[in-house]
Design a protein around this motif. Sequence first.
Motif, PDB file in Angstrom:
ATOM      1  N   ILE A   1      -9.716   3.064   7.794  1.00  0.00           N
ATOM      2  CA  ILE A   1      -9.523   3.423   6.618  1.00  0.00           C
ATOM      3  C   ILE A   1      -8.774   2.176   5.846  1.00  0.00           C
ATOM      4  O   ILE A   1      -8.994   1.455   4.810  1.00  0.00           O
ATOM      5  CB  ILE A   1      -9.253   4.545   5.849  1.00  0.00           C
ATOM      6  N   ILE A   2      -7.483   2.209   6.611  1.00  0.00           N
ATOM      7  CA  ILE A   2      -6.342   0.940   6.207  1.00  0.00           C
ATOM      8  C   ILE A   2      -7.485  -0.288   6.237  1.00  0.00           C
ATOM      9  O   ILE A   2      -6.885  -1.094   5.341  1.00  0.00           O
ATOM     10  CB  ILE A   2      -5.324   1.134   6.914  1.00  0.00           C
ATOM     11  N   ASN A   3      -8.005  -0.511   7.123  1.00  0.00           N
ATOM     12  CA  ASN A   3      -8.712  -1.746   7.441  1.00  0.00           C
ATOM     13  C   ASN A   3      -9.741  -2.147   6.685  1.00  0.00           C
ATOM     14  O   ASN A   3     -10.575  -3.053   7.065  1.00  0.00           O
ATOM     15  CB  ASN A   3      -8.674  -2.179   8.831  1.00  0.00           C
TER      16      ASN A   3
ATOM     17  N   ASP B   1       0.704  -1.235  -0.029  1.00  0.00           N
ATOM     18  CA  ASP B   1      -0.135   0.050  -0.020  1.00  0.00           C
ATOM     19  C   ASP B   1       1.088   1.200   0.070  1.00  0.00           C
ATOM     20  O   ASP B   1       2.101   1.192   0.434  1.00  0.00           O
ATOM     21  CB  ASP B   1      -0.886  -0.028   1.271  1.00  0.00           C
ATOM     22  N   TYR B   2       0.336   2.462  -0.188  1.00  0.00           N
ATOM     23  CA  TYR B   2       1.069   3.522  -0.213  1.00  0.00           C
ATOM     24  C   TYR B   2       0.003   4.584   0.700  1.00  0.00           C
ATOM     25  O   TYR B   2      -1.209   4.543   0.423  1.00  0.00           O
ATOM     26  CB  TYR B   2       1.129   4.350  -1.543  1.00  0.00           C
ATOM     27  N   ILE B   3       0.571   5.282   1.705  1.00  0.00           N
ATOM     28  CA  ILE B   3       0.094   6.110   2.485  1.00  0.00           C
ATOM     29  C   ILE B   3       0.983   7.212   2.735  1.00  0.00           C
ATOM     30  O   ILE B   3       1.895   6.952   3.083  1.00  0.00           O
ATOM     31  CB  ILE B   3      -0.312   5.372   3.714  1.00  0.00           C
TER      32      ILE B   3
ATOM     33  N   THR C   1      -3.986   3.157  -2.507  1.00  0.00           N
ATOM     34  CA  THR C   1      -3.456   4.364  -2.176  1.00  0.00           C
ATOM     35  C   THR C   1      -4.077   5.256  -1.284  1.00  0.00           C
ATOM     36  O   THR C   1      -5.397   5.473  -1.761  1.00  0.00           O
ATOM     37  CB  THR C   1      -2.962   4.984  -3.525  1.00  0.00           C
ATOM     38  N   VAL C   2      -3.594   5.672  -0.415  1.00  0.00           N
ATOM     39  CA  VAL C   2      -4.454   7.074   0.361  1.00  0.00           C
ATOM     40  C   VAL C   2      -3.403   8.260   0.674  1.00  0.00           C
ATOM     41  O   VAL C   2      -2.200   8.003   1.086  1.00  0.00           O
ATOM     42  CB  VAL C   2      -4.935   6.568   1.835  1.00  0.00           C
ATOM     43  N   ILE C   3      -3.767   9.327  -0.210  1.00  0.00           N
ATOM     44  CA  ILE C   3      -2.850  10.447   0.115  1.00  0.00           C
ATOM     45  C   ILE C   3      -3.363  11.391   1.258  1.00  0.00           C
ATOM     46  O   ILE C   3      -4.742  11.606   1.359  1.00  0.00           O
ATOM     47  CB  ILE C   3      -2.978  11.101  -1.149  1.00  0.00           C
ATOM     48  N   ILE C   4      -2.548  11.925   2.093  1.00  0.00           N
ATOM     49  CA  ILE C   4      -2.950  12.644   3.104  1.00  0.00           C
ATOM     50  C   ILE C   4      -2.695  14.111   2.629  1.00  0.00           C
ATOM     51  O   ILE C   4      -1.863  14.584   2.309  1.00  0.00           O
ATOM     52  CB  ILE C   4      -1.849  12.438   4.411  1.00  0.00           C
ATOM     53  N   GLY C   5      -3.843  14.695   2.450  1.00  0.00           N
ATOM     54  CA  GLY C   5      -3.930  16.026   2.135  1.00  0.00           C
ATOM     55  C   GLY C   5      -3.664  17.110   3.120  1.00  0.00           C
ATOM     56  O   GLY C   5      -3.908  17.355   4.098  1.00  0.00           O
TER      57      GLY C   5
END
Length: 321
Positions: A296-298, A245-247, A264-268
């Motif tokens: 969200i990850i899980n 994953d990418y975070i 992917t989850v981008i931290i804004g």
Amino acid sequence: MSQLSKNQVTLFDTSIATNNVGDEIIMDAVNREIYNVFAANRICRVASHDKIGISGLSLIRHSDFGIVGGSNILSSKMNKYKQWKLDLFDVFFIPKNVLLLGVGWRQYQQQTNLYTKTILQRILTTEALHSVRDKYTQQKLADIGIHNVINTGCPTMWTLTKTHCDTIPKTKSDKVVFTLTDYDCDEKADKQLVDILLRNYKEVYFWPQGRLDASYLQRLTDAKIHIVNPNLKSYDFFLENNDCDYIGTRLHGGIRALQKGRRTVIIGIDNRAIEKQKDFNLPVVLRSEIDTIENIINSDLTLDIAIPLEDINRWKNQFSK
């Protein structure tokens, strides 16, 4: 382009004279599109983040277009924030042939000053449609009388079609690669992010996209975290050869992961990610909502990115005329 075409374009290359590897990710996509659209042309380059010089100005003058490739290179006070190293001397010698491709506006800013308005109105072409990365940038240009602009999103996103996104895993991997941002630190939230990742993944990797990202991580934790070498080739190799994953807070580190088919989850943390989420439904969570990341990850993640293909094709096809 007309029959009197110079058969040359000059690219303002945003990956030269920068310590942010994200600019290389942007230019990789810009190069792909430029070489497709202008396949029959000579393609020259000048630096955008450094002084152009006499030779660079000559290249632009002898080109059909000087194309600005991506990056948050525009601002309301270009005399103070000079990511694009233009001055009044340069503007005097640049013809009105500069064309924007996926360009963005730096941060949320107040009214554009006269200096910036004068420069942009002086050099931006009125003979073609400009491409910007979000509605905010489009509106900022409209506010100073530049209306031949369409919102295509950043070229890094142009390949994130539904067909591509449907191939990206929805469930959590055992590995994660993450990023932090050295120039926009929030030690409490960023440390919380690191701790969440360490709790939820068997293997945690860190990619330093910016020059001081690694030293910032050292300030936050002494936990055992694997480091991916701080260059694009190493990052690509990792993404291509690891189920992960990418975070993270690096926008283009996240978009690269999406390009490579990684969840992917981008931290804004600034207007770039926030506006892309508004306009195109990019998977962005605000850093102020870091408490939601663990859930969200899980959970299963389904991408529904909306690529503006019609406007992208409008920008591309205008040159065939």
